[in-house]
Design an enzyme around this catalytic site. Structure first.
Site, mmCIF file in Angstrom:
data_model
loop_
_atom_site.group_PDB
_atom_site.id
_atom_site.type_symbol
_atom_site.label_atom_id
_atom_site.label_comp_id
_atom_site.label_asym_id
_atom_site.label_seq_id
_atom_site.Cartn_x
_atom_site.Cartn_y
_atom_site.Cartn_z
ATOM 1 N N ASP A 49 0.640 -0.957 -0.510
ATOM 2 C CA ASP A 49 -0.494 -0.432 0.058
ATOM 3 C C ASP A 49 0.811 1.101 -0.333
ATOM 4 O OD1 ASP A 49 0.715 0.054 2.397
ATOM 5 O OD2 ASP A 49 -0.597 0.077 3.713
ATOM 6 N N ASP A 89 -1.327 -6.212 -0.572
ATOM 7 C CA ASP A 89 -1.567 -5.842 1.068
ATOM 8 C C ASP A 89 -3.248 -4.728 1.320
ATOM 9 O OD1 ASP A 89 -0.056 -4.827 3.080
ATOM 10 O OD2 ASP A 89 1.265 -2.869 2.218
ATOM 11 N N LYS A 119 -1.645 -8.996 3.210
ATOM 12 C CA LYS A 119 -0.812 -8.916 4.386
ATOM 13 C C LYS A 119 -1.168 -7.890 4.855
ATOM 14 C CE LYS A 119 3.308 -5.904 3.820
ATOM 15 N NZ LYS A 119 2.638 -5.282 4.747
ATOM 16 N N GLU A 121 -1.330 -5.371 8.849
ATOM 17 C CA GLU A 121 -0.517 -4.643 9.671
ATOM 18 C C GLU A 121 -0.927 -4.487 11.263
ATOM 19 O OE1 GLU A 121 0.108 -0.486 8.367
ATOM 20 O OE2 GLU A 121 0.906 -1.330 6.800
ATOM 21 N N GLU A 188 9.061 -4.157 10.858
ATOM 22 C CA GLU A 188 9.253 -2.277 9.643
ATOM 23 C C GLU A 188 10.033 -1.887 11.306
ATOM 24 O OE1 GLU A 188 7.088 -0.997 7.416
ATOM 25 O OE2 GLU A 188 8.501 1.353 7.156
HETATM 26 O O1 KIV Z 1 3.809 -1.644 1.880
HETATM 27 C C1 KIV Z 1 4.648 -1.418 1.736
HETATM 28 O O2 KIV Z 1 5.149 -1.660 1.192
HETATM 29 C C2 KIV Z 1 5.608 -2.573 2.930
HETATM 30 C C3 KIV Z 1 6.464 -2.238 3.056
HETATM 31 C C4 KIV Z 1 7.341 -1.269 2.982
HETATM 32 C C5 KIV Z 1 7.463 -3.595 3.527
HETATM 33 O O3 KIV Z 1 4.018 -2.222 3.495
#
Ligand code: KIV
Length: 294
Positions: A49, A89, A119, A121, A188
């Site tokens: 994202d 994401d 993914k 968070e 991260e």
């Molecule tokens: O959105 C993204 O690019 C990420 C990376 C920084 C791991 O979550």
């Protein structure tokens, strides 16, 4: 480099951790990026994202990107990725409200976006989101430490886990996410010794970004590592090229050559047989090329 045929099997990520083979992940948002990653032998392509910032032009936040925008990008990358696992994401707002919401969004990323993994968070309430998505048959990559979708709550884009207590939480969160079925986790912007401890404690692989050398793999944002991002970069970014300079130079040269008449040259110009040209030049143009009057 010769790329083995077929999709990288998901269990291979865990096997790589066990063998001590580093996992390489990079973000991609379009077809050329996906193809370059594939040809470089990258293991995992993340349609991050971060697209909000590096592709869509939102400044300093990933929050505004929508599910539809992320699906468009994920579909494009998935269509152009044969070997690498493609991670979609889940954007802010698409999984925070409830487990049901999270499952619905994850299903869209797999069915409509072609993602292999999704993914999300955070820890805490996100543990049950991970469990439910995994129960629906979709692999989940977790993401802890600096979680950009909640950057305001974290006081900005700051290194996390710098006190002993915060560091302890950074070890317990991923253990819960692993128990819920996460297949790996991004770490991260956390101190290297904390990332090393998390990596040792988990069976699943850790993918670091600003988390030191002891993670099981590393990820960088495509635009950062290629030097397409201009202005301030986090300390953890290493630039492997300076493409923004090359692009600026090329565009300036093109503009100058169009204005001076140096482009297009003869080699960029089509010809026609001399007799056809003579006939064409001798012909009256009236009526031949003008659109019919209405
Ligand atoms: O959105 C993204 O690019 C990420 C990376 C920084 C791991 O979550």
């Amino acid at each position: 480099m010769t790329v083995p045929a077929g999709k990288l099997p998901l269990p291979e990520l865990q096997a790589m951790k066990e063998r001590g083979d580093k996992i390489v992940m990079v973000t991609a948002y379009d077809a050329p990026g996906a193809r370059f990653a594939e040809d470089a032998g990258i293991d995992i392509v993340l349609v991050g994202d971060t697209a909000a910032m590096v592709v869509l032009g939102h400044e300093g936040t990933t929050v505004p990107v929508t599910v539809d925008e992320m699906l468009f990008l994920t579909r494009t990358v998935a269509r152009n990725s044969r070997r690498p696992l493609v991670v979609g994401d889940l954007p802010f707002g698409s999984y925070q409200v409830s487990d049901d919401d999270a499952v619905r969004t994850a299903i869209r990323f797999v069915k409509e976006g072609g993602a292999d993994i999704v993914k999300l968070e955070g820890g805490g309430p996100m543990v049950s989101r991970v469990r439910r998505i995994v129960e629906s048959g979709i692999p989940v990559m977790a993401h802890i430490g600096l979680t950009p979708q909640s950057a305001t709550m974290l006081g900005g884009f700051k290194t996390q886990g710098k006190t002993a207590e915060a560091a302890r939480r950074l070890v317990s969160d991923p253990l819960e996410l692993e128990a819920a079925g996460a297949c790996s986790t991004v770490l991260e912007a956390i101190p290297a010794p904390v990332a090393a401890r998390v990596t040792e404690a988990l069976r699943i692989p850790t993918i670091g970004i600003g988390a030191g050398p002891d993670c099981d793999g590393q990820v960088l944002v495509y635009h950062d590592l290629l030097g397409l991002t201009e202005g301030h970069l986090p300390r953890f970014v290493k630039r492997y090229a300076n493409l923004s300079r090359e692009i600026r130079d090329a565009l300036e040269a093109y503009a100058a050559e169009v204005r001076s008449g140096a482009f297009p040259g003869e080699e960029h110009t089509y010809e026609m047989p001399a007799d056809e040209l003579a006939e064409f030049e001798g012909a009256a143009l009236d009526g031949a090329v003008r659109p019919r009057e209405r």
